[in-house]
Design a protein around this motif. Structure first.
Motif, PDB file in Angstrom:
ATOM      1  N   PRO A  24       0.848  -1.202   0.000  1.00 31.79           N
ATOM      2  CA  PRO A  24       0.000   0.000   0.000  1.00 31.79           C
ATOM      3  C   PRO A  24       0.880   1.247   0.000  1.00 31.79           C
ATOM      4  O   PRO A  24       1.932   1.264   0.640  1.00 31.79           O
ATOM      5  CB  PRO A  24      -0.778  -0.127   1.308  1.00 31.79           C
ATOM      6  CG  PRO A  24       0.095  -0.948   2.171  1.00 31.79           C
ATOM      7  CD  PRO A  24       0.884  -1.859   1.303  1.00 31.79           C
ATOM      8  N   ARG A  25       0.470   2.247  -0.766  1.00 33.11           N
ATOM      9  CA  ARG A  25       1.280   3.472  -0.799  1.00 33.11           C
ATOM     10  C   ARG A  25       0.958   4.380   0.372  1.00 33.11           C
ATOM     11  O   ARG A  25       1.826   5.085   0.869  1.00 33.11           O
ATOM     12  CB  ARG A  25       1.066   4.210  -2.130  1.00 33.11           C
ATOM     13  CG  ARG A  25       1.960   3.649  -3.228  1.00 33.11           C
ATOM     14  CD  ARG A  25       1.602   4.206  -4.568  1.00 33.11           C
ATOM     15  NE  ARG A  25       2.059   5.584  -4.765  1.00 33.11           N
ATOM     16  CZ  ARG A  25       1.712   6.323  -5.810  1.00 33.11           C
ATOM     17  NH1 ARG A  25       0.911   5.830  -6.708  1.00 33.11           N
ATOM     18  NH2 ARG A  25       2.156   7.547  -5.936  1.00 33.11           N
ATOM     19  N   VAL A  26      -0.330   4.434   0.760  1.00 35.10           N
ATOM     20  CA  VAL A  26      -0.697   5.189   1.967  1.00 35.10           C
ATOM     21  C   VAL A  26      -1.786   4.422   2.695  1.00 35.10           C
ATOM     22  O   VAL A  26      -2.403   3.511   2.139  1.00 35.10           O
ATOM     23  CB  VAL A  26      -1.245   6.600   1.645  1.00 35.10           C
ATOM     24  CG1 VAL A  26      -0.135   7.539   1.243  1.00 35.10           C
ATOM     25  CG2 VAL A  26      -2.324   6.519   0.588  1.00 35.10           C
ATOM     26  N   GLY A  27      -2.027   4.803   3.884  1.00 33.16           N
ATOM     27  CA  GLY A  27      -3.142   4.243   4.642  1.00 33.16           C
ATOM     28  C   GLY A  27      -2.926   2.787   4.985  1.00 33.16           C
ATOM     29  O   GLY A  27      -1.845   2.224   4.787  1.00 33.16           O
ATOM     30  N   SER A  28      -3.994   2.173   5.461  1.00 33.19           N
ATOM     31  CA  SER A  28      -3.876   0.776   5.840  1.00 33.19           C
ATOM     32  C   SER A  28      -3.971  -0.096   4.597  1.00 33.19           C
ATOM     33  O   SER A  28      -4.488   0.320   3.559  1.00 33.19           O
ATOM     34  CB  SER A  28      -4.986   0.415   6.825  1.00 33.19           C
ATOM     35  OG  SER A  28      -6.205   0.325   6.119  1.00 33.19           O
ATOM     36  N   ALA A  29      -3.477  -1.309   4.723  1.00 29.95           N
ATOM     37  CA  ALA A  29      -3.425  -2.212   3.572  1.00 29.95           C
ATOM     38  C   ALA A  29      -4.813  -2.493   3.028  1.00 29.95           C
ATOM     39  O   ALA A  29      -5.022  -2.509   1.811  1.00 29.95           O
ATOM     40  CB  ALA A  29      -2.722  -3.504   3.969  1.00 29.95           C
ATOM     41  N   GLU A  30      -5.809  -2.700   3.940  1.00 31.21           N
ATOM     42  CA  GLU A  30      -7.151  -3.045   3.445  1.00 31.21           C
ATOM     43  C   GLU A  30      -7.769  -1.874   2.690  1.00 31.21           C
ATOM     44  O   GLU A  30      -8.383  -2.044   1.639  1.00 31.21           O
ATOM     45  CB  GLU A  30      -8.105  -3.434   4.589  1.00 31.21           C
ATOM     46  CG  GLU A  30      -7.621  -4.542   5.486  1.00 31.21           C
ATOM     47  CD  GLU A  30      -6.899  -4.007   6.701  1.00 31.21           C
ATOM     48  OE1 GLU A  30      -7.577  -3.583   7.655  1.00 31.21           O
ATOM     49  OE2 GLU A  30      -5.664  -3.971   6.681  1.00 31.21           O
ATOM     50  N   ASP A  31      -7.584  -0.658   3.238  1.00 33.33           N
ATOM     51  CA  ASP A  31      -8.149   0.517   2.568  1.00 33.33           C
ATOM     52  C   ASP A  31      -7.590   0.657   1.160  1.00 33.33           C
ATOM     53  O   ASP A  31      -8.330   0.858   0.189  1.00 33.33           O
ATOM     54  CB  ASP A  31      -7.813   1.786   3.366  1.00 33.33           C
ATOM     55  CG  ASP A  31      -8.697   1.909   4.581  1.00 33.33           C
ATOM     56  OD1 ASP A  31      -9.668   1.134   4.660  1.00 33.33           O
ATOM     57  OD2 ASP A  31      -8.411   2.761   5.436  1.00 33.33           O
ATOM     58  N   TRP A  32      -6.295   0.536   1.066  1.00 33.01           N
ATOM     59  CA  TRP A  32      -5.638   0.708  -0.235  1.00 33.01           C
ATOM     60  C   TRP A  32      -6.102  -0.366  -1.208  1.00 33.01           C
ATOM     61  O   TRP A  32      -6.387  -0.099  -2.370  1.00 33.01           O
ATOM     62  CB  TRP A  32      -4.117   0.670  -0.059  1.00 33.01           C
ATOM     63  CG  TRP A  32      -3.368   0.938  -1.321  1.00 33.01           C
ATOM     64  CD1 TRP A  32      -2.741   0.027  -2.113  1.00 33.01           C
ATOM     65  CD2 TRP A  32      -3.195   2.211  -1.953  1.00 33.01           C
ATOM     66  NE1 TRP A  32      -2.185   0.635  -3.189  1.00 33.01           N
ATOM     67  CE2 TRP A  32      -2.442   1.970  -3.118  1.00 33.01           C
ATOM     68  CE3 TRP A  32      -3.599   3.513  -1.640  1.00 33.01           C
ATOM     69  CZ2 TRP A  32      -2.071   3.007  -3.981  1.00 33.01           C
ATOM     70  CZ3 TRP A  32      -3.221   4.530  -2.516  1.00 33.01           C
ATOM     71  CH2 TRP A  32      -2.484   4.279  -3.658  1.00 33.01           C
ATOM     72  N   MET A  33      -6.221  -1.595  -0.690  1.00 35.54           N
ATOM     73  CA  MET A  33      -6.629  -2.693  -1.546  1.00 35.54           C
ATOM     74  C   MET A  33      -8.047  -2.471  -2.063  1.00 35.54           C
ATOM     75  O   MET A  33      -8.310  -2.598  -3.257  1.00 35.54           O
ATOM     76  CB  MET A  33      -6.560  -3.996  -0.761  1.00 35.54           C
ATOM     77  CG  MET A  33      -6.952  -5.213  -1.552  1.00 35.54           C
ATOM     78  SD  MET A  33      -6.978  -6.672  -0.525  1.00 35.54           S
ATOM     79  CE  MET A  33      -8.601  -6.566   0.180  1.00 35.54           C
TER      80      MET A  33
END
Lengths: 212, 348, 215
Positions: free
Chosen positions: B242-251
């Protein structure tokens, strides 16, 4: 039928030159026909040298006759752009730029009037955008022209439209796009190119401040 | 002897069992599956979305018929494949695109990409995506006007720039390394799921596209291999990096934005331009996913789905060649030998 | 010397670009307009004709072993001279052609097959061959250039006709600008090559049909 067709197909392509045969003219008996044969070797070298000399002469002559005209054409093309971004009338002198900005490719000085900077900003869409920015002695942007927009990029070309370019005229301090809090209206759909042009103008202004 | 003349005997090679499912029925299913996305497009962007789609469909069918009539080939208009191309091409264009522009895209997709290579089944690129790539190359300004959803467009011949309130798309935010709900577009995750975002007409609503894709899978029109591997690769890479934020949000943001859903279910699964071997399909899906993530992260433009699929389309012959299933009763060595011989005979 | 056959081969059946696929680099890169295509084509035409004539005349005096080298030297020199002349007298065209103007020498060596035809035939025939092949090359370049300019900019003959302004056939806003880019070069040239090949394959098909009917 099929064989003929294939033959016809082959004959549509030119015959490739065969590797030069070992020797074509009859040799006196007892002499070997290869490159170590001194007489034939010298003869080949001689003929080739002569041919090259004649060709070289021809090229030299052509260069002699066209040199001045070509230099003149080159000069007038550059002059046109320089005059456009910073009207001067006299001779622009290319000076060495010793500052630290790597995007500035060349600087032309118009004594007493200002400078023209050839800038290739980093971060342009095609990577090849090149601009001429004219800045007068007071540090005011006088004009911007696109000399190379990077031919694979349509939007870069639109940066050379006057409505966009003229926004920069008269600017003295660092410029920014409206989206970034400045007052330059970006070319619609080409924010990256617009940003690159702003960066180029800022580079030129900074360099002019150093020089002046 | 006389009765022989009355018997209509057809001499044909195998297979002798015909399938009741023809091209027309399959294409009809695809059209049905695309309907929810069309409804969402009309709901968010107004009747112009419907009109554009209709113009595109009619344009595709006319170009196909004209080409086949002019070149004295059997007219194949009844199979609806041109209609599907028309709908898909309209879906990957913004709603403000002028009618003439989409007709040029139709022409390129149908005549240059599909018919010049021999018509249905012989094109090596997805016609709709190639049409989009051509439009993006030639009419970039027209192709990059993103309007706020809810700006209703009537049937205006050219949607003038004044009507078009430019809005940042979630895609642009992601490209700049921002999560959409924190970036300039300010779009929340459930908006992206329903389709309440700026973007291409048919791409915005992930929900409608999931419905359509599920319908196609249930009906057996497409196999879930390509969509799952494609979406899975994108999800995995987005989750891991992920480039920013949490992994789930980015995904989730990566999965729900841009043309990914439309591409995964409707474009990458095109019969003609995807591999016909199971492992080929898996590799194809993974390749599309990798390229999509790479293009989105490192590319010059925000979206990369169309180019990813087009590039993988070009790789299909290679994928098929190296993923041939083992022939019944054949040993591995024999198969390799047969493949080599095929190469020598120029069949490879 | 079969003049008609030579002309037909140079222009169509053995067209250097559309059939033999030689000189594609220049054919793709410079054909952004009628002016550029025509300019490049005519340069190649002149250099090819002159070099073919010269090589044919020089042939008997050159040992066969240095035939190929001499062909390259002579053609490249003539190409260089043409490059200088264009730069001096047609600066705009030289600016458009850019890097591909000096590359013209390579194109000419390729198109003449390093002088094979010239060495094996008389001066008149060699000159005619150079002329025909040059014309065939020019024809394709002009065709591609016109198509790309017309569809890509909506104009015809910009910089050449109508005292340099050209004719705007339809407004530039409708033009498919991408065709002026390198991608467009590939697309248009491919279509032109396909059309020529299709045209050349036609008589064969008809003959085959006739044969089946007879059977």
């Amino acid at each position: 039928m099929e064989k003929d067709e294939r033959k016809a197909e082959r004959s549509r392509f030119p015959k490739l030159p065969e590797f030069p045969r070992r020797q074509d003219e009859p040799l006196p008996p007892g002499e070997r026909a290869d490159i170590r044969n001194e007489k034939s070797f010298l003869r080949l070298t001689g003929i080739l040298c002569l041919l090259c000399a004649v060709c070289g002469l021809l090229l030299g002559l052509a260069n002699l006759l066209t040199e001045d005209r070509i230099a003149e054409n080159q000069g007038s093309r550059n002059m046109g752009v320089l005059e456009e971004v910073l009207p001067y009338g006299g001779n622009y002198q290319e000076i060495r730029y010793s500052g630290g900005d790597p995007t500035i490719e060349a600087v032309y000085e118009a004594p007493e009037a200002g400078w023209v900077f050839q800038v290739s900003p980093a971060g342009s869409f095609s990577g090849r955008l090149t601009l001429m920015v004219g800045v007068d002695v007071d540090g005011v942007v006088n004009g911007v022209a696109v000399t190379d927009s990077g031919e694979t990029e349509d939007l870069g070309l639109r940066a050379s439209e006057p409505e966009f370019r003229n926004q920069f005229t008269g600017k003295t301090a660092a410029v920014q796009l409206e989206a970034d809090g400045g007052d330059i209206a970006a070319i619609s759909g080409a924010t990256i190119t617009s940003q690159a042009v702003c960066a180029a103008v800022n580079s030129a202004l900074a360099a002019a401040a150093e020089l002046g | 002897m006389k009765e022989y003349a009355d018997l209509k005997l057809t001499v044909a090679s195998s297979p002798h069992v015909g399938s009741p499912v023809g091209t027309r029925a399959l294409m009809m299913d695809v059209l049905v599956a695309l309907t929810p996305a069309l409804c969402m497009a009309v709901f968010f962007f107004g009747p112009r979305a419907l009109a554009l789609t209709a113009v595109s469909v009619v344009g595709c069918e006319i170009f196909e018929a004209l080409y086949r009539i002019l070149l004295k080939k059997p007219v194949s208009g009844g199979d609806l494949s041109a209609a599907v191309t028309g709908v898909l091409l309209a879906f990957v264009c913004p709603v403000t695109i002028p009618y003439w522009t989409i007709l040029i895209g139709d022409f390129f997709a149908i005549v240059v990409v599909k018919q010049l290579f021999g018509g249905l089944g012989k094109n090596f690129l997805n016609p709709a995506l190639a049409g989009r790539a051509f439009l993006a190359l030639c009419y970039l300004p027209e192709m990059t006007v993103w309007v706020r959803p809810g700006t209703k467009f009537w049937l205006g011949l050219t949607a003038s720039a004044a009507d078009a309130v430019s809005a940042a798309t979630p895609m642009a935010d992601l490209h700049n390394g921002l999560l959409p709900w924190l970036g300039t577009s300010g779009v929340r995750l459930h908006d992206m799921f329903y389709g309440n975002v700026g973007g291409c007409m048919g791409e915005v609503s992930a929900l409608a596209l999931l419905f359509g894709g599920g319908y196609l899978i249930l009906r057996g029109v497409i196999h879930p291999r390509i969509p799952t591997t494609y979406l899975g690769t994108v999800a995995l890479l987005a989750f891991l990096f992920p480039r920013v934020g949490s992994a789930e949000d980015w995904m989730l943001a990566q999965l729900l934005s841009g043309g990914l859903m439309l591409g995964a279910f409707f474009m990458a699964t095109d019969y003609v331009t995807s591999p016909c071997t199971p492992w080929g399909e898996v590799l194809f899906g993974v390749g599309c996913g990798l390229l999509t993530v790479f293009l989105r992260s490192f590319g010059g433009s925000a979206e990369g789905v169309s180019y990813a699929i087009l590039l993988m389309n070009a790789c299909v012959p290679l994928l098929e060649k190296y993923t041939q299933p083992k022939r019944y009763g054949a040993s591995r060595g024999w198969q390799r030998k047969a493949r080599k011989e095929g190469e020598h005979h120029g069949k490879g | 010397m079969n003049v008609g056959k030579q002309i037909e081969e140079g222009l169509l059946t053995k067209n250097p670009v559309a059939v033999q696929l030689l000189g594609l680099c220049t054919a793709l890169a410079v054909t952004t307009s009628l002016l550029n295509g025509l300019g490049m084509g005519l340069c190649v035409l002149v250099v090819l004709t002159l070099s073919n004539g010269l090589l044919s005349a020089l042939g008997p005096y050159l040992p066969e072993r240095i035939h190929m080298v001499s062909a390259v030297v002579v053609t490249a020199s003539l190409g260089g001279v043409a490059d200088l002349i264009v730069q001096a007298f047609f600066p705009d065209l030289a600016g458009n052609l850019g890097l591909f103007l000096p590359l013209m020498a390579v194109t000419c060596v390729l198109l003449s097959g390093a002088g094979v035809y010239a060495y094996e035939n008389g001066v008149a025939s060699a000159v005619l061959e150079g002329l025909c092949r040059g014309l065939g090359y020019t024809l394709v370049l002009v065709l591609v250039g016109v198509i790309r300019e017309l569809l890509g900019k909506g104009s015809f003959g910009e910089g050449l006709l109508n005292s340099g302004r050209g004719f705007q056939v339809f407004p530039a806003q409708f033009a498919a600008g991408g065709l002026v880019h390198p991608v467009g070069g590939f697309l248009v040239l491919a279509c032109v090559i396909a059309a020529v090949q299709g045209f050349l394959a036609r008589p064969k098909k008809a003959a085959r049909r006739k044969e089946t009917v007879r059977r």
